[in-house]
Design a protein around this motif. Structure first.
Motif, PDB file in Angstrom:
ATOM      1  N   GLN A  69       0.799  -1.205   0.683  1.00  0.00           N
ATOM      2  CA  GLN A  69       0.076  -0.213  -0.306  1.00  0.00           C
ATOM      3  C   GLN A  69       0.282   0.909   0.080  1.00  0.00           C
ATOM      4  OE1 GLN A  69      -2.530  -0.831  -0.777  1.00  0.00           O
ATOM      5  NE2 GLN A  69      -4.008   0.367   0.552  1.00  0.00           N
ATOM      6  N   GLU A  70       1.855   1.431   0.666  1.00  0.00           N
ATOM      7  CA  GLU A  70       2.769   2.685   1.005  1.00  0.00           C
ATOM      8  C   GLU A  70       4.638   1.886   1.098  1.00  0.00           C
ATOM      9  OE1 GLU A  70       2.469   6.800   3.468  1.00  0.00           O
ATOM     10  OE2 GLU A  70       0.842   4.871   3.777  1.00  0.00           O
ATOM     11  N   VAL A  71       5.227   2.270   1.031  1.00  0.00           N
ATOM     12  CA  VAL A  71       6.501   2.391   1.644  1.00  0.00           C
ATOM     13  C   VAL A  71       7.242   4.133   1.457  1.00  0.00           C
ATOM     14  CG1 VAL A  71       8.436   1.749   0.491  1.00  0.00           C
ATOM     15  CG2 VAL A  71       6.564   0.482  -0.101  1.00  0.00           C
ATOM     16  N   PRO A  72       7.144   3.885   2.577  1.00  0.00           N
ATOM     17  CA  PRO A  72       8.176   5.708   3.691  1.00  0.00           C
ATOM     18  C   PRO A  72       9.765   6.310   2.528  1.00  0.00           C
ATOM     19  CG  PRO A  72       7.213   3.895   4.956  1.00  0.00           C
ATOM     20  CD  PRO A  72       7.220   2.999   3.920  1.00  0.00           C
ATOM     21  N   SER A  73       9.535   6.586   1.935  1.00  0.00           N
ATOM     22  CA  SER A  73      10.901   6.882   1.783  1.00  0.00           C
ATOM     23  C   SER A  73      12.378   6.567   2.276  1.00  0.00           C
ATOM     24  CB  SER A  73      11.094   8.822   1.194  1.00  0.00           C
ATOM     25  OG  SER A  73      10.268   9.323   0.461  1.00  0.00           O
ATOM     26  N   ALA A  74      12.327   6.481   3.742  1.00  0.00           N
ATOM     27  CA  ALA A  74      13.623   5.959   4.513  1.00  0.00           C
ATOM     28  C   ALA A  74      13.200   4.746   4.326  1.00  0.00           C
ATOM     29  CB  ALA A  74      12.873   6.914   5.906  1.00  0.00           C
ATOM     30  N   LYS A  75      12.980   4.052   4.275  1.00  0.00           N
ATOM     31  CA  LYS A  75      12.264   2.524   3.811  1.00  0.00           C
ATOM     32  C   LYS A  75      12.970   2.070   2.715  1.00  0.00           C
ATOM     33  CE  LYS A  75      11.976   2.331   8.738  1.00  0.00           C
ATOM     34  NZ  LYS A  75      12.788   1.839   9.946  1.00  0.00           N
ATOM     35  N   ARG A  76      12.306   2.816   2.062  1.00  0.00           N
ATOM     36  CA  ARG A  76      12.521   2.041   0.672  1.00  0.00           C
ATOM     37  C   ARG A  76      13.972   1.290   0.309  1.00  0.00           C
ATOM     38  NH1 ARG A  76      10.343   6.970  -4.104  1.00  0.00           N
ATOM     39  NH2 ARG A  76       8.611   6.518  -2.713  1.00  0.00           N
ATOM     40  N   ILE A  77      15.102   0.824   0.249  1.00  0.00           N
ATOM     41  CA  ILE A  77      16.623   0.333   0.055  1.00  0.00           C
ATOM     42  C   ILE A  77      15.633  -0.760   0.888  1.00  0.00           C
ATOM     43  CG2 ILE A  77      18.310  -0.343   0.848  1.00  0.00           C
ATOM     44  CD1 ILE A  77      18.661   2.880  -0.047  1.00  0.00           C
ATOM     45  N   ASN A  78      15.605  -0.779   1.868  1.00  0.00           N
ATOM     46  CA  ASN A  78      15.087  -1.882   2.396  1.00  0.00           C
ATOM     47  C   ASN A  78      13.614  -2.987   2.160  1.00  0.00           C
ATOM     48  OD1 ASN A  78      17.183  -1.889   4.572  1.00  0.00           O
ATOM     49  ND2 ASN A  78      15.487  -0.902   5.958  1.00  0.00           N
ATOM     50  N   VAL A  79      12.772  -2.493   1.507  1.00  0.00           N
ATOM     51  CA  VAL A  79      11.838  -3.072   0.862  1.00  0.00           C
ATOM     52  C   VAL A  79      11.876  -3.429  -0.590  1.00  0.00           C
ATOM     53  CG1 VAL A  79       9.258  -2.310  -0.569  1.00  0.00           C
ATOM     54  CG2 VAL A  79       9.716  -1.283   2.312  1.00  0.00           C
ATOM     55  N   ILE A  80      13.079  -2.521  -1.438  1.00  0.00           N
ATOM     56  CA  ILE A  80      13.637  -2.938  -2.605  1.00  0.00           C
ATOM     57  C   ILE A  80      13.718  -4.287  -2.200  1.00  0.00           C
ATOM     58  CG2 ILE A  80      14.619  -2.394  -4.652  1.00  0.00           C
ATOM     59  CD1 ILE A  80      14.016   0.561  -4.018  1.00  0.00           C
ATOM     60  N   LYS A  81      14.870  -4.258  -1.281  1.00  0.00           N
ATOM     61  CA  LYS A  81      15.425  -5.653  -1.224  1.00  0.00           C
ATOM     62  C   LYS A  81      14.653  -7.027  -0.544  1.00  0.00           C
ATOM     63  CE  LYS A  81      19.822  -4.109   0.595  1.00  0.00           C
ATOM     64  NZ  LYS A  81      21.190  -3.617   2.348  1.00  0.00           N
ATOM     65  N   THR A  82      14.064  -6.219  -0.016  1.00  0.00           N
ATOM     66  CA  THR A  82      12.721  -7.733   0.494  1.00  0.00           C
ATOM     67  C   THR A  82      12.072  -8.178  -0.937  1.00  0.00           C
ATOM     68  OG1 THR A  82      12.587  -6.927   2.673  1.00  0.00           O
ATOM     69  CG2 THR A  82      10.636  -8.888   2.136  1.00  0.00           C
ATOM     70  N   VAL A  83      11.345  -7.961  -1.566  1.00  0.00           N
ATOM     71  CA  VAL A  83      10.943  -7.673  -2.568  1.00  0.00           C
ATOM     72  C   VAL A  83      11.617  -8.433  -3.242  1.00  0.00           C
ATOM     73  CG1 VAL A  83       9.939  -6.468  -4.937  1.00  0.00           C
ATOM     74  CG2 VAL A  83       9.249  -6.068  -2.625  1.00  0.00           C
ATOM     75  N   ARG A  84      12.923  -7.926  -4.150  1.00  0.00           N
ATOM     76  CA  ARG A  84      13.666  -8.849  -4.614  1.00  0.00           C
ATOM     77  C   ARG A  84      13.486 -10.651  -3.708  1.00  0.00           C
ATOM     78  NH1 ARG A  84      18.856  -6.247  -6.516  1.00  0.00           N
ATOM     79  NH2 ARG A  84      18.814  -8.236  -7.926  1.00  0.00           N
ATOM     80  N   SER A  85      14.300 -10.375  -2.508  1.00  0.00           N
ATOM     81  CA  SER A  85      14.794 -11.662  -1.852  1.00  0.00           C
ATOM     82  C   SER A  85      13.693 -12.383  -2.199  1.00  0.00           C
ATOM     83  CB  SER A  85      14.642 -11.975  -0.652  1.00  0.00           C
ATOM     84  OG  SER A  85      13.651 -11.081   0.233  1.00  0.00           O
ATOM     85  N   LEU A  86      11.956 -11.880  -1.717  1.00  0.00           N
ATOM     86  CA  LEU A  86      10.752 -12.828  -2.300  1.00  0.00           C
ATOM     87  C   LEU A  86      10.403 -13.227  -3.580  1.00  0.00           C
ATOM     88  CD1 LEU A  86       7.929 -10.567   0.459  1.00  0.00           C
ATOM     89  CD2 LEU A  86       9.536 -13.311   0.341  1.00  0.00           C
ATOM     90  N   THR A  87      11.282 -12.537  -4.776  1.00  0.00           N
ATOM     91  CA  THR A  87      10.552 -12.622  -5.898  1.00  0.00           C
ATOM     92  C   THR A  87      11.394 -12.817  -7.307  1.00  0.00           C
ATOM     93  OG1 THR A  87      10.437 -10.229  -6.403  1.00  0.00           O
ATOM     94  CG2 THR A  87       8.235 -10.664  -5.847  1.00  0.00           C
ATOM     95  N   THR A  88      11.470 -12.823  -8.327  1.00  0.00           N
ATOM     96  CA  THR A  88      12.487 -13.182  -8.859  1.00  0.00           C
ATOM     97  C   THR A  88      12.915 -11.536  -9.307  1.00  0.00           C
ATOM     98  OG1 THR A  88      10.314 -13.293 -10.612  1.00  0.00           O
ATOM     99  CG2 THR A  88      11.781 -15.481  -9.633  1.00  0.00           C
TER     100      THR A  88
END
Length: 131
Positions: A69-88
């Motif tokens: 739903q939402e990704v705070p600017s300060a957390k984008r890098i962590n979320v990108i890493k997590t998305v990459r680990s969960l998907t291809t």
């Protein structure tokens, strides 16, 4: 266990949740089995299982979508890493996904996979819903 099964087990330890889910689906399709029935039946005495005549028709949702739903600017890098680990997804695709929220990260997954995915993404800083 044999050496071959040990090797398979070691390889399974290295796959993502999404890959594990896809593997289960492939095994079910290839061998014509249902893993959910096998798991529940293995823990239950067959004599106490309800017969088809005893079952009431109650449809429970079995496939869920995980939506960022939402990704705070300060957390984008962590979320990108997590998305990459969960998907291809690659780096660019994961970045594009979180920049265009709300977006579906995992589609038509089991409740367990959806809950685990939600937990990991929330730990990374994203706001998640499961539908």
């Amino acid at each position: 266990m044999s050496t071959e099964t040990d090797e398979i087990l070691e390889r399974l330890k290295k796959i993502t949740l999404l890959e594990a889910y896809e593997l289960v689906k492939q095994i079910e399709n290839t061998f014509g089995v249902d893993a959910t029935i096998a798991l529940s039946a293995s823990n239950t005495n067959p004599s106490i299982l309800p017969s088809k005549a005893d079952e009431t028709v109650v449809e429970e949702k079995t496939e869920f979508d995980v939506i960022i739903q939402e990704v705070p600017s300060a957390k984008r890098i962590n979320v990108i890493k997590t998305v990459r680990s969960l998907t291809t997804l690659g780096l660019k695709e994961a970045k594009d996904l979180i920049e265009s929220v709300p977006k579906v990260v995992c589609e038509a997954v089991s409740k367990e996979v959806a809950e685990e995915t939600k937990k990991l993404l929330e730990e990374a800083g994203a706001s998640i819903i499961i539908k």
